[in-house]
Design a protein around this motif. Structure first.
Motif, PDB file in Angstrom:
ATOM      1  N   ASP A  61       0.882  -1.220   0.034  1.00 47.55           N
ATOM      2  CA  ASP A  61       0.076  -0.101  -0.085  1.00 47.55           C
ATOM      3  C   ASP A  61       0.853   1.154   0.089  1.00 47.55           C
ATOM      4  OD1 ASP A  61      -2.674  -1.321   2.027  1.00 47.55           O
ATOM      5  OD2 ASP A  61      -2.099  -1.736   0.075  1.00 47.55           O
ATOM      6  N   ASP A  62       2.037   1.155   0.231  1.00 49.52           N
ATOM      7  CA  ASP A  62       3.039   2.387   0.310  1.00 49.52           C
ATOM      8  C   ASP A  62       3.731   2.487  -1.183  1.00 49.52           C
ATOM      9  OD1 ASP A  62       3.937   1.714   3.659  1.00 49.52           O
ATOM     10  OD2 ASP A  62       2.322   2.900   2.715  1.00 49.52           O
ATOM     11  N   TYR A  63       3.421   1.773  -2.049  1.00 49.91           N
ATOM     12  CA  TYR A  63       4.224   1.937  -3.443  1.00 49.91           C
ATOM     13  C   TYR A  63       3.474   1.986  -4.522  1.00 49.91           C
ATOM     14  CZ  TYR A  63       8.361  -0.339  -1.303  1.00 49.91           C
ATOM     15  OH  TYR A  63       9.491  -0.532  -0.771  1.00 49.91           O
ATOM     16  N   ALA A  64       4.018   2.449  -5.550  1.00 48.44           N
ATOM     17  CA  ALA A  64       3.497   2.688  -6.725  1.00 48.44           C
ATOM     18  C   ALA A  64       4.107   1.573  -7.681  1.00 48.44           C
ATOM     19  CB  ALA A  64       3.848   3.955  -7.549  1.00 48.44           C
ATOM     20  N   ILE A  65       3.056   1.128  -8.624  1.00 51.05           N
ATOM     21  CA  ILE A  65       3.461  -0.297  -9.279  1.00 51.05           C
ATOM     22  C   ILE A  65       3.511   0.549 -10.908  1.00 51.05           C
ATOM     23  CG2 ILE A  65       2.899  -2.624 -10.150  1.00 51.05           C
ATOM     24  CD1 ILE A  65       3.805  -2.519  -7.474  1.00 51.05           C
ATOM     25  N   GLY A  66       4.455   0.205 -11.525  1.00 54.71           N
ATOM     26  CA  GLY A  66       4.355   0.707 -13.025  1.00 54.71           C
ATOM     27  C   GLY A  66       4.586  -0.669 -13.970  1.00 54.71           C
ATOM     28  N   TRP A  67       3.920  -0.545 -15.047  1.00 55.21           N
ATOM     29  CA  TRP A  67       4.289  -1.246 -15.984  1.00 55.21           C
ATOM     30  C   TRP A  67       5.045  -0.625 -17.039  1.00 55.21           C
ATOM     31  CZ3 TRP A  67       3.313  -6.276 -16.531  1.00 55.21           C
ATOM     32  CH2 TRP A  67       2.350  -7.072 -15.700  1.00 55.21           C
ATOM     33  N   PHE A  68       6.026  -1.388 -17.419  1.00 55.02           N
ATOM     34  CA  PHE A  68       7.144  -0.581 -18.326  1.00 55.02           C
ATOM     35  C   PHE A  68       7.192  -1.639 -19.429  1.00 55.02           C
ATOM     36  CE2 PHE A  68       9.036   2.865 -15.868  1.00 55.02           C
ATOM     37  CZ  PHE A  68       8.622   2.324 -14.730  1.00 55.02           C
ATOM     38  N   TYR A 104       7.482  -5.467 -18.331  1.00 58.65           N
ATOM     39  CA  TYR A 104       8.008  -5.364 -16.806  1.00 58.65           C
ATOM     40  C   TYR A 104       7.141  -4.595 -15.748  1.00 58.65           C
ATOM     41  CZ  TYR A 104      12.564  -6.471 -19.101  1.00 58.65           C
ATOM     42  OH  TYR A 104      13.387  -6.883 -20.091  1.00 58.65           O
ATOM     43  N   CYS A 105       6.965  -5.447 -14.633  1.00 59.50           N
ATOM     44  CA  CYS A 105       6.325  -4.438 -13.610  1.00 59.50           C
ATOM     45  C   CYS A 105       7.258  -4.102 -12.674  1.00 59.50           C
ATOM     46  CB  CYS A 105       4.891  -5.174 -12.873  1.00 59.50           C
ATOM     47  SG  CYS A 105       5.503  -6.543 -11.964  1.00 59.50           S
ATOM     48  N   ALA A 106       7.280  -3.001 -11.961  1.00 62.36           N
ATOM     49  CA  ALA A 106       8.138  -2.560 -11.158  1.00 62.36           C
ATOM     50  C   ALA A 106       7.450  -1.754  -9.889  1.00 62.36           C
ATOM     51  CB  ALA A 106       9.078  -1.402 -12.054  1.00 62.36           C
ATOM     52  N   ALA A 107       8.278  -1.793  -8.710  1.00 59.64           N
ATOM     53  CA  ALA A 107       7.664  -1.180  -7.811  1.00 59.64           C
ATOM     54  C   ALA A 107       8.639   0.002  -7.175  1.00 59.64           C
ATOM     55  CB  ALA A 107       7.410  -1.884  -6.604  1.00 59.64           C
ATOM     56  N   GLU A 108       7.943   0.833  -6.721  1.00 60.50           N
ATOM     57  CA  GLU A 108       8.783   2.093  -6.031  1.00 60.50           C
ATOM     58  C   GLU A 108       7.930   2.714  -5.031  1.00 60.50           C
ATOM     59  OE1 GLU A 108      11.791   2.902  -6.390  1.00 60.50           O
ATOM     60  OE2 GLU A 108      11.672   4.574  -5.068  1.00 60.50           O
ATOM     61  N   VAL A 109       8.663   2.869  -3.903  1.00 57.91           N
ATOM     62  CA  VAL A 109       8.068   3.485  -2.662  1.00 57.91           C
ATOM     63  C   VAL A 109       7.566   4.967  -3.005  1.00 57.91           C
ATOM     64  CG1 VAL A 109      10.090   4.183  -1.502  1.00 57.91           C
ATOM     65  CG2 VAL A 109       8.123   3.788  -0.137  1.00 57.91           C
ATOM     66  N   THR A 141       1.065  11.641  -6.785  1.00 60.17           N
ATOM     67  CA  THR A 141      -0.039  10.700  -7.277  1.00 60.17           C
ATOM     68  C   THR A 141       0.856   9.784  -8.453  1.00 60.17           C
ATOM     69  OG1 THR A 141      -0.582  12.078  -9.025  1.00 60.17           O
ATOM     70  CG2 THR A 141      -1.597  12.369  -6.970  1.00 60.17           C
ATOM     71  N   ALA A 142       0.029   8.913  -8.980  1.00 58.72           N
ATOM     72  CA  ALA A 142       0.684   7.850 -10.329  1.00 58.72           C
ATOM     73  C   ALA A 142       1.382   8.891 -11.342  1.00 58.72           C
ATOM     74  CB  ALA A 142      -0.698   7.310 -10.514  1.00 58.72           C
ATOM     75  N   ARG A 143       0.861  10.222 -11.578  1.00 58.23           N
ATOM     76  CA  ARG A 143       1.655  11.073 -12.573  1.00 58.23           C
ATOM     77  C   ARG A 143       2.826  11.251 -12.265  1.00 58.23           C
ATOM     78  NH1 ARG A 143       0.431  13.834 -16.831  1.00 58.23           N
ATOM     79  NH2 ARG A 143      -1.812  13.276 -17.030  1.00 58.23           N
ATOM     80  N   GLU A 144       3.128  11.561 -10.793  1.00 62.61           N
ATOM     81  CA  GLU A 144       4.314  11.943 -10.611  1.00 62.61           C
ATOM     82  C   GLU A 144       5.505  10.752 -10.508  1.00 62.61           C
ATOM     83  OE1 GLU A 144       1.790  13.074  -8.836  1.00 62.61           O
ATOM     84  OE2 GLU A 144       1.861  15.348  -9.722  1.00 62.61           O
ATOM     85  N   MET A 145       4.631   9.726  -9.816  1.00 61.32           N
ATOM     86  CA  MET A 145       5.574   8.246 -10.120  1.00 61.32           C
ATOM     87  C   MET A 145       5.731   7.758 -11.403  1.00 61.32           C
ATOM     88  SD  MET A 145       6.067   8.058  -6.745  1.00 61.32           S
ATOM     89  CE  MET A 145       6.679   6.329  -6.597  1.00 61.32           C
ATOM     90  N   GLY A 158      13.820   5.522 -12.082  1.00 64.96           N
ATOM     91  CA  GLY A 158      14.611   4.663 -11.314  1.00 64.96           C
ATOM     92  C   GLY A 158      14.074   3.927 -10.194  1.00 64.96           C
ATOM     93  N   TYR A 159      13.164   3.088 -10.664  1.00 61.65           N
ATOM     94  CA  TYR A 159      12.156   2.197  -9.681  1.00 61.65           C
ATOM     95  C   TYR A 159      12.963   1.012  -9.173  1.00 61.65           C
ATOM     96  CZ  TYR A 159       7.533   3.585 -10.846  1.00 61.65           C
ATOM     97  OH  TYR A 159       6.289   4.222 -11.165  1.00 61.65           O
ATOM     98  N   SER A 160      12.767   0.769  -7.760  1.00 52.18           N
ATOM     99  CA  SER A 160      13.718  -0.076  -7.200  1.00 52.18           C
ATOM    100  C   SER A 160      13.572  -1.479  -7.174  1.00 52.18           C
ATOM    101  CB  SER A 160      13.589   0.217  -5.600  1.00 52.18           C
ATOM    102  OG  SER A 160      13.861   1.689  -5.131  1.00 52.18           O
ATOM    103  N   TYR A 161      12.658  -1.759  -7.636  1.00 46.41           N
ATOM    104  CA  TYR A 161      12.292  -3.441  -7.736  1.00 46.41           C
ATOM    105  C   TYR A 161      11.545  -3.761  -9.162  1.00 46.41           C
ATOM    106  CZ  TYR A 161      12.729  -2.956  -2.669  1.00 46.41           C
ATOM    107  OH  TYR A 161      13.371  -2.687  -1.504  1.00 46.41           O
ATOM    108  N   TRP A 162      12.183  -4.984  -9.702  1.00 48.15           N
ATOM    109  CA  TRP A 162      11.465  -5.159 -11.230  1.00 48.15           C
ATOM    110  C   TRP A 162      11.258  -6.520 -11.193  1.00 48.15           C
ATOM    111  CZ3 TRP A 162      11.118  -1.583 -14.825  1.00 48.15           C
ATOM    112  CH2 TRP A 162      11.507  -0.362 -14.912  1.00 48.15           C
TER     113      TRP A 162
END
Length: 131
Positions: free
Chosen positions: A30-37, A95-100, A108-112, A117-121
């Protein structure tokens, strides 16, 4: 241990649909953003969607807006990417990636989605769209 595991890639004809899934574990979801790249051969990696697990906001670049939809199941720590009206140019490894999400800035998601440099991939899943 942080893990992101993608699934759902494959071969589809142009105009078809695929649904990718990302299963996350090992961090406070719940503290993260998940991105699809995605990264196509010979091209730079680009973001195709992002979702804040904190506030549910979403972000899409113009290239996929109205065709792709991101959703989450916070109880299961999964994030799906529904891809419709696929085009040959959507062919890539996804790829999905996660960043706090930084606290105190109202990100919001726009800024994220603008972060590089997402931390986890995850390991990636291949999507091939035939013409």
């Amino acid at each position: 241990e942080v893990q992101l595991v993608e699934s759902g890639g494959g071969l589809v004809q142009a105009g078809g649909s695929l649904r990718l899934s990302c299963a996350a574990s090992g961090f406070a979801f719940d503290d993260y953003a998940i991105g699809w790249f995605r990264q196509a051969p010979g091209k730079e990696r680009e973001i195709v969607s992002c979702m804040s697990m904190r506030d549910g906001s979403t972000y899409y670049p113009d290239s996929v807006k109205a065709r792709f939809a991101i959703s989450s199941d916070n109880a299961k720590n999964t994030v799906d990417l529904q891809m419709n009206s696929l085009k040959p140019e959507d062919t890539a490894v996804y790829y999905c990636a996660a960043e706090v999400i930084p606290t105190g800035f109202g990100f919001t998601a726009r800024e994220m989605g603008a972060l590089k440099g997402y931390s986890y991939w995850g390991q990636g899943t291949r999507v091939t769209v035939s013409s």
